[in-house]
Design a protein around this motif. Structure first.
Motif, PDB file in Angstrom:
ATOM      1  N   ILE A 192       0.830  -1.206   0.000  1.00  0.00           N
ATOM      2  CA  ILE A 192       0.000   0.000   0.000  1.00  0.00           C
ATOM      3  C   ILE A 192       0.861   1.251   0.000  1.00  0.00           C
ATOM      4  CG2 ILE A 192      -0.305  -0.087   2.523  1.00  0.00           C
ATOM      5  CD1 ILE A 192      -2.728   1.354  -0.167  1.00  0.00           C
ATOM      6  N   PHE A 193       1.957   1.275   0.766  1.00  0.00           N
ATOM      7  CA  PHE A 193       2.793   2.483   0.790  1.00  0.00           C
ATOM      8  C   PHE A 193       3.484   2.693  -0.554  1.00  0.00           C
ATOM      9  CE2 PHE A 193       6.591   4.978   2.259  1.00  0.00           C
ATOM     10  CZ  PHE A 193       5.892   6.102   2.676  1.00  0.00           C
ATOM     11  N   LYS A 194       4.022   1.618  -1.127  1.00  0.00           N
ATOM     12  CA  LYS A 194       4.689   1.745  -2.422  1.00  0.00           C
ATOM     13  C   LYS A 194       3.697   2.169  -3.511  1.00  0.00           C
ATOM     14  CE  LYS A 194       6.862  -2.300  -2.520  1.00  0.00           C
ATOM     15  NZ  LYS A 194       7.827  -3.334  -3.013  1.00  0.00           N
ATOM     16  N   LYS A 195       2.486   1.659  -3.435  1.00  0.00           N
ATOM     17  CA  LYS A 195       1.470   2.016  -4.421  1.00  0.00           C
ATOM     18  C   LYS A 195       1.112   3.497  -4.331  1.00  0.00           C
ATOM     19  CE  LYS A 195      -2.959   0.227  -6.180  1.00  0.00           C
ATOM     20  NZ  LYS A 195      -2.429  -0.369  -7.420  1.00  0.00           N
ATOM     21  N   LEU A 196       0.978   3.984  -3.104  1.00  0.00           N
ATOM     22  CA  LEU A 196       0.620   5.388  -2.912  1.00  0.00           C
ATOM     23  C   LEU A 196       1.784   6.336  -3.205  1.00  0.00           C
ATOM     24  CD1 LEU A 196      -1.525   4.959   0.293  1.00  0.00           C
ATOM     25  CD2 LEU A 196      -2.361   5.892  -1.865  1.00  0.00           C
ATOM     26  N   MET A 197       3.005   5.874  -2.993  1.00  0.00           N
ATOM     27  CA  MET A 197       4.174   6.712  -3.263  1.00  0.00           C
ATOM     28  C   MET A 197       4.599   6.669  -4.724  1.00  0.00           C
ATOM     29  SD  MET A 197       4.899   8.213  -0.387  1.00  0.00           S
ATOM     30  CE  MET A 197       3.121   8.201  -0.095  1.00  0.00           C
ATOM     31  N   GLY A 198       4.405   5.508  -5.382  1.00  0.00           N
ATOM     32  CA  GLY A 198       4.824   5.375  -6.771  1.00  0.00           C
ATOM     33  C   GLY A 198       6.318   5.229  -6.953  1.00  0.00           C
ATOM     34  N   THR A 199       7.043   4.823  -5.892  1.00  0.00           N
ATOM     35  CA  THR A 199       8.497   4.638  -5.939  1.00  0.00           C
ATOM     36  C   THR A 199       8.853   3.326  -5.248  1.00  0.00           C
ATOM     37  OG1 THR A 199       8.754   5.861  -3.865  1.00  0.00           O
ATOM     38  CG2 THR A 199       8.974   7.128  -5.903  1.00  0.00           C
ATOM     39  N   SER A 200      10.146   2.971  -5.256  1.00  0.00           N
ATOM     40  CA  SER A 200      10.562   1.705  -4.640  1.00  0.00           C
ATOM     41  C   SER A 200      10.502   1.742  -3.122  1.00  0.00           C
ATOM     42  CB  SER A 200      11.992   1.368  -5.076  1.00  0.00           C
ATOM     43  OG  SER A 200      12.937   2.185  -4.397  1.00  0.00           O
ATOM     44  N   CYS A 201      10.612   2.926  -2.523  1.00  0.00           N
ATOM     45  CA  CYS A 201      10.614   3.107  -1.057  1.00  0.00           C
ATOM     46  C   CYS A 201      11.773   2.356  -0.392  1.00  0.00           C
ATOM     47  CB  CYS A 201       9.277   2.706  -0.438  1.00  0.00           C
ATOM     48  SG  CYS A 201       7.885   3.669  -1.064  1.00  0.00           S
ATOM     49  N   ASP A 202      12.870   2.139  -1.129  1.00  0.00           N
ATOM     50  CA  ASP A 202      14.030   1.423  -0.610  1.00  0.00           C
ATOM     51  C   ASP A 202      14.919   2.367   0.198  1.00  0.00           C
ATOM     52  OD1 ASP A 202      15.658  -0.727  -0.158  1.00  0.00           O
ATOM     53  OD2 ASP A 202      16.118  -1.113  -2.267  1.00  0.00           O
ATOM     54  N   LEU A 203      15.851   1.777   0.970  1.00  0.00           N
ATOM     55  CA  LEU A 203      16.679   2.543   1.898  1.00  0.00           C
ATOM     56  C   LEU A 203      17.866   1.693   2.356  1.00  0.00           C
ATOM     57  CD1 LEU A 203      15.628   0.917   4.630  1.00  0.00           C
ATOM     58  CD2 LEU A 203      13.779   2.576   4.492  1.00  0.00           C
ATOM     59  N   LYS A 204      18.768   2.298   3.125  1.00  0.00           N
ATOM     60  CA  LYS A 204      19.809   1.534   3.822  1.00  0.00           C
ATOM     61  C   LYS A 204      19.243   1.040   5.141  1.00  0.00           C
ATOM     62  CE  LYS A 204      23.861   4.273   2.340  1.00  0.00           C
ATOM     63  NZ  LYS A 204      23.200   5.500   1.810  1.00  0.00           N
ATOM     64  N   TRP A 205      19.793  -0.083   5.659  1.00  0.00           N
ATOM     65  CA  TRP A 205      19.374  -0.533   6.986  1.00  0.00           C
ATOM     66  C   TRP A 205      20.498  -1.310   7.651  1.00  0.00           C
ATOM     67  CZ3 TRP A 205      19.097  -5.777   8.196  1.00  0.00           C
ATOM     68  CH2 TRP A 205      19.140  -6.663   7.104  1.00  0.00           C
ATOM     69  N   ARG A 206      20.431  -1.363   8.971  1.00  0.00           N
ATOM     70  CA  ARG A 206      21.403  -2.124   9.762  1.00  0.00           C
ATOM     71  C   ARG A 206      20.760  -2.409  11.109  1.00  0.00           C
ATOM     72  NH1 ARG A 206      25.355   1.334   9.555  1.00  0.00           N
ATOM     73  NH2 ARG A 206      24.744   2.507  11.405  1.00  0.00           N
ATOM     74  N   GLU A 207      20.808  -3.652  11.538  1.00  0.00           N
ATOM     75  CA  GLU A 207      20.262  -4.003  12.849  1.00  0.00           C
ATOM     76  C   GLU A 207      21.418  -4.230  13.816  1.00  0.00           C
ATOM     77  OE1 GLU A 207      17.309  -7.217  15.046  1.00  0.00           O
ATOM     78  OE2 GLU A 207      17.441  -7.203  12.856  1.00  0.00           O
ATOM     79  N   ALA A 208      21.719  -3.203  14.603  1.00  0.00           N
ATOM     80  CA  ALA A 208      22.847  -3.272  15.529  1.00  0.00           C
ATOM     81  C   ALA A 208      22.485  -2.751  16.916  1.00  0.00           C
ATOM     82  CB  ALA A 208      24.029  -2.476  14.970  1.00  0.00           C
ATOM     83  N   GLY A 209      21.208  -2.494  17.147  1.00  0.00           N
ATOM     84  CA  GLY A 209      20.780  -2.028  18.459  1.00  0.00           C
ATOM     85  C   GLY A 209      21.392  -0.698  18.854  1.00  0.00           C
ATOM     86  N   GLU A 210      21.573   0.185  17.890  1.00  0.00           N
ATOM     87  CA  GLU A 210      22.273   1.435  18.170  1.00  0.00           C
ATOM     88  C   GLU A 210      21.324   2.551  18.590  1.00  0.00           C
ATOM     89  OE1 GLU A 210      23.708   3.100  14.096  1.00  0.00           O
ATOM     90  OE2 GLU A 210      23.196   0.987  13.814  1.00  0.00           O
ATOM     91  N   LYS A 211      21.914   3.614  19.089  1.00  0.00           N
ATOM     92  CA  LYS A 211      21.133   4.768  19.524  1.00  0.00           C
ATOM     93  C   LYS A 211      20.573   5.502  18.319  1.00  0.00           C
ATOM     94  CE  LYS A 211      22.654   7.335  22.892  1.00  0.00           C
ATOM     95  NZ  LYS A 211      23.481   8.307  23.665  1.00  0.00           N
ATOM     96  N   GLU A 212      19.312   5.948  18.465  1.00  0.00           N
ATOM     97  CA  GLU A 212      18.679   6.815  17.479  1.00  0.00           C
ATOM     98  C   GLU A 212      18.260   8.106  18.172  1.00  0.00           C
ATOM     99  OE1 GLU A 212      14.720   7.065  14.574  1.00  0.00           O
ATOM    100  OE2 GLU A 212      15.154   5.226  15.689  1.00  0.00           O
ATOM    101  N   ARG A 213      18.597   9.220  17.567  1.00  0.00           N
ATOM    102  CA  ARG A 213      18.118  10.510  18.073  1.00  0.00           C
ATOM    103  C   ARG A 213      17.195  11.103  17.010  1.00  0.00           C
ATOM    104  NH1 ARG A 213      22.634  12.724  20.446  1.00  0.00           N
ATOM    105  NH2 ARG A 213      21.895  11.755  22.373  1.00  0.00           N
TER     106      ARG A 213
END
Length: 241
Positions: free
Chosen positions: A105-126
């Motif tokens: 649904i999000f990709k359909k409404l955005m009309g783009t791949s909606c891709d990104l970088k990711w990493r699961e390391a339990g790090e701090k987010e501000r």
């Protein structure tokens, strides 16, 4: 009263003990309880229910739909995706959380791949509030700190947001547009990044405040309904021949 439906695929919690230990009743139940207040009527729906719990009647009686998905994106029926899209066009609000960026649904409404970088390391987010005057930022400090989260990093392949409310910085150095709004048809969409399934992010009062604010912002405004298609003139049209 704003009618809210919290949708969650509810798969991780059934097969991954690490996730079940954090959200024993499912992410949808944690969210439903976390945002509950006298102004909301909250219901839940999950992937394995008939029609994914998103029947035409349910959606017709939903002002704002909250969406969390990850491992079951491809299992969502295209007919239901089109049904949700139609309701957004008609004015239903949609809040897409975390890995819902890859939902159909999000990709359909955005009309783009909606891709990104990711990493699961339990790090701090501000999570920085970059638009403090926006209603979704109401009552928040200038930043929210999450001690452990999954990293999402730019470039995030989405259309330029109509409004940018939050930008995240991660301990590993990346940044991310974590709170974005969009208008589609008569409906309003809010994408909000935090919420990896192995971290207790959806128990954080400030994160729940953001989602509550998002619900109020995304709720239908009941503005004038546009008229389209072939239309008779409002005034007489003179003979121009």
């Amino acid at each position: 009263m704003i009618k809210v439906t919290v949708w969650n695929e509810f798969l991780h919690e059934k097969i991954h003990e690490e996730v079940k230990s954090v959200y024993p009743d499912g992410i949808h139940e944690a969210l439903a309880k976390g945002i509950a207040n006298d102004d909301f009527e909250v219901a839940t729906a999950t992937l394995e229910e008939p029609e994914h719990g998103l029947t035409a009647d349910r959606l017709a009686n939903t002002d704002v739909l909250i969406w969390w998905g990850h491992m079951g994106h491809d299992q969502v029926d295209d007919v239901i995706v089109e049904r949700v899209q139609q309701r957004v066009w008609e004015g239903m609000g949609l809040i897409v959380l975390h890995s819902g960026h890859f939902s159909k649904i999000f990709k359909k409404l955005m009309g783009t791949s909606c891709d990104l970088k990711w990493r699961e390391a339990g790090e701090k987010e501000r999570l920085w509030v970059v638009n403090p005057a926006h209603p979704i930022a109401s009552g928040l400090p200038e930043h929210i700190t999450l001690e452990h989260e999954e990293m999402y990093g730019e470039h995030f392949d989405i259309p330029a947001p109509d409004e940018l409310v939050f930008v995240s910085w991660f301990e590993g150095g990346e940044v991310f547009r974590s709170g974005c709004t969009f208008n589609r048809g008569q409906g309003k969409i809010f994408y909000f990044r935090p919420g990896h399934e192995t971290y207790p992010t959806y128990y954080n009062p400030q994160i729940l405040q953001v989602i509550q604010n998002g619900v109020r912002w995304a709720a239908p405004s009941h503005a004038a309904v546009p008229v389209r298609g072939n239309h008779q003139p409002l005034e007489p049209i003179g003979n121009k021949g």
